[in-house]
Design an enzyme around this catalytic site. Structure first.
Site, mmCIF file in Angstrom:
data_model
loop_
_atom_site.group_PDB
_atom_site.id
_atom_site.type_symbol
_atom_site.label_atom_id
_atom_site.label_comp_id
_atom_site.label_asym_id
_atom_site.label_seq_id
_atom_site.Cartn_x
_atom_site.Cartn_y
_atom_site.Cartn_z
ATOM 1 N N ASP A 35 75.335 -20.972 -29.200
ATOM 2 C CA ASP A 35 74.315 -22.333 -29.549
ATOM 3 C C ASP A 35 73.877 -22.645 -27.936
ATOM 4 O OD1 ASP A 35 73.267 -24.373 -30.863
ATOM 5 O OD2 ASP A 35 74.441 -25.869 -29.991
ATOM 6 N N GLU A 75 71.252 -18.400 -28.230
ATOM 7 C CA GLU A 75 70.073 -19.272 -28.353
ATOM 8 C C GLU A 75 69.249 -19.538 -27.108
ATOM 9 O OE1 GLU A 75 68.827 -23.303 -30.650
ATOM 10 O OE2 GLU A 75 70.699 -23.346 -29.456
#
Ligand code: NOJ
Length: 538
Positions: free
Chosen positions: A224, A282
């Site tokens: 993330d 990401e």
């Protein structure tokens, strides 16, 4: 066909066995655990639900699942606020359920990857609780980013950074003696304090977490905010005029600071202890050169490129997105990645116009996506052609964006509505409970798995066929692709193995390139490809 032009996408091997590099052309299926399937009847999806549906995933033909966060969390951001990274949240199950899921998935030749959230923790994480109780300048505070405020009484935030979810990126605390105290940084919600990656304890703890899951058999991670973590020296103000929510641009001091690469090198070293595992980051970085830096051979294995998810349904934009994503990895010999949607963006059927038009275009783009070289990420429900649910009642909205924006932005709940499995009315077999954590539209009966499974014209059948052909046919081999000349509003490319993919984004039918038809997203009209359709030929 005239004017062939080539785009290279070399996929470096970095000294690994070919079977260890399964992810270079894998199909990943993103499970948003709250919304996939509910095994325990509380109206919220869980790991038990995933275990029950492994047969479905095998039928779909995917190579790996990516579980959005299932670690212990107070759920301020549905799991992206982790209070214990080495445990499963009771809402989703426990460690034994996770172990069983890994074993059962592996028995079906499905890899299991998990979300990892290294940029921030929950404010309920024991480190943050200890930081609040400790004094300014203490070792406890130094795991996060605490600063004194500006202004006479320190009552202004230390800089002008906004939170991605709205409001300032700083929250002031009350010190143990009851006086107004320091401020802490949270690029996302205030319940998600940013970690201080300059403190070596933070990296050590992440390595412990990596080894914890990898030794349980997990095959990889989605990282993330992989372009976050490192912060610029002195935390300088930003200088944009507008405070846009969910902003993702390269002139943003909150992201993509050079120190991030050392962090990824550290992560990669640990991953290398477990051959055959992978990490995908990401990475919201637009500049190709800087994007490529993340997937150098000693950093991440893969990086999410969101260009295709951002492109409108236009041949020009799709071609530009493809070219761009290939170019972003070419310089470092990396593997391209493709995705049309995820839990943060509007679902593609809606994005492309909704209704029958959005449906047709989503089918066409599915064929474009699966024709491309590299790894593909499918968001759960895309294979059912689910639309966004944009009319959720305001009192049902749960995304922190809704509260933090002062009820001006509805947030991302519309793409997170639970999946319909069977039957004719909500909850469509998702749960045995009467209601679901987000309400399901009453008109989803034609979209259930049950309704689509045996229907050869369904979205689900298109996905199954496309995934099967992609994994079995030699025509899908080879890195890179060649563009064919094509009429305005259309595109056509050829994989090195021989597959040709043509997309018609015009208003009328177009003749197909020569070749034998393998699959089309819509029936041909007198041998021509109708508008809003794509076809595969060999
Ligand atoms: C990106 C995730 O995809 C999103 O859902 C989350 O809110 C933020 N990171 C914060 O962790």
């Amino acid at each position: 066909m005239a004017g062939v032009s080539s785009v290279e996408s070399p996929q470096g091997v970095a000294g690994q066995a070919e079977s260890d590099r399964w992810w270079t052309n894998g199909v990943f299926y993103q499970i948003y655990p709250r919304s996939f399937s509910d095994g325990n009847g509380d109206g919220v999806g869980d790991l038990g639900g995933v275990r029950e549906r492994l047969g479905y995933l095998e039928l779909l033909g995917i190579d790996a699942i990516w579980l959005s966060p299932v670690m212990r969390s107070p759920m301020a951001d549905h799991g992206y606020d982790v209070s214990d990274p080495r445990d499963i949240d009771p809402l989703f199950g426990d460690l034994a359920t996770m172990d069983a899921l890994i074993e059962e998935a592996h028995a079906r030749r499905i890899k299991v990857t998990m979300d990892l959230v290294p940029n921030h923790t929950s404010d309920q994480h024991e480190w943050f609780v200890a930081a609040l109780a400790a004094a300014p300048g203490s070792p406890e505070r130094s795991r996060y980013i605490f600063r004194d405020g500006k202004g006479e009484n320190g009552d202004e935030p230390p800089n002008n950074w906004p939170s991605i979810f709205g409001g300032p990126a700083w929250t002031r605390i009350t010190e143990a003696d009851g006086t107004p105290g320091q401020w802490y940084l949270h690029i996302f919600a205030r319940e998600q304090p940013d970690l201080n990656w300059e403190n070596p304890e933070v990296a050590e703890d992440l390595y412990t977490t990596l080894r914890f899951w990898l030794s349980r058999g997990v095959d990889g991670f989605r990282i993330d905010v992989a372009h976050g973590m490192a912060k610029p020296e002195g935390l300088p103000d930003h200088d944009w005029d507008l405070n846009e929510l969910m902003r993702n641009d390269d002139d943003d001091p909150r992201f993509n600071n050079p120190g991030v690469h050392e962090i990824h090198r550290g992560i990669r070293k640990v991953m290398n202890e477990f051959p055959g595992t992978m990490a995908v980051g990401e990475i919201w970085v637009r500049d190709n050169e800087r994007f490529g830096e993340y997937i150098r051979p000693d950093e991440l294995h893969l990086g999410f490129n969101f260009r295709l998810a951002e492109a409108k349904f236009s041949a020009e934009q799709v071609r530009a997105a493809v070219d761009n994503s290939l170019a972003a990895v070419a310089a470092v010999g990396g593997t391209p990645t493709w995705t049309l949607s995820n839990h943060d963006v509007e679902r593609e059927v809606t994005r492309y116009g909704g209704g029958a038009l959005g449906w047709a275009r989503a089918r066409a783009m599915t064929l474009v996506e699966f024709a491309l070289p590299g790894a593909v990420f499918v968001y759960n429900g895309a294979e059912l052609g689910l639309p966004n649910v944009d009319d959720l009642p305001e009192d049902a909205l749960q995304d922190p964006v809704w509260e933090r924006s002062g009820h001006t932005e509805r947030g991302r709940d519309g793409c997170r509505v639970p999946l319909p499995w069977q039957g004719t009315e909500p909850p469509f077999g998702f749960t045995t409970a009467e209601s679901t954590w987000l309400p399901m539209p009453a008109d989803w009966a034609p979209l259930t798995v049950e309704a689509q499974l045996e229907d050869v014209r369904s979205m689900l059948s298109l996905y199954r066929t496309a995934i099967e052909l992609r994994s079995q046919r030699p025509e899908f081999s080879g890195d890179g692709l060649d563009w064919y000349g094509s009429p305005p509003g259309c595109l056509a490319f050829r994989r090195r193995g021989g597959l040709i993919c043509a997309l018609n984004a015009t208003d009328g039918p177009i003749p197909l390139p020569p070749g034998q038809l393998l699959l089309a997203s819509a029936p041909l009209v007198d041998g021509a490809l109708p508008s809003n359709a794509a076809a595969w030929l060999i």
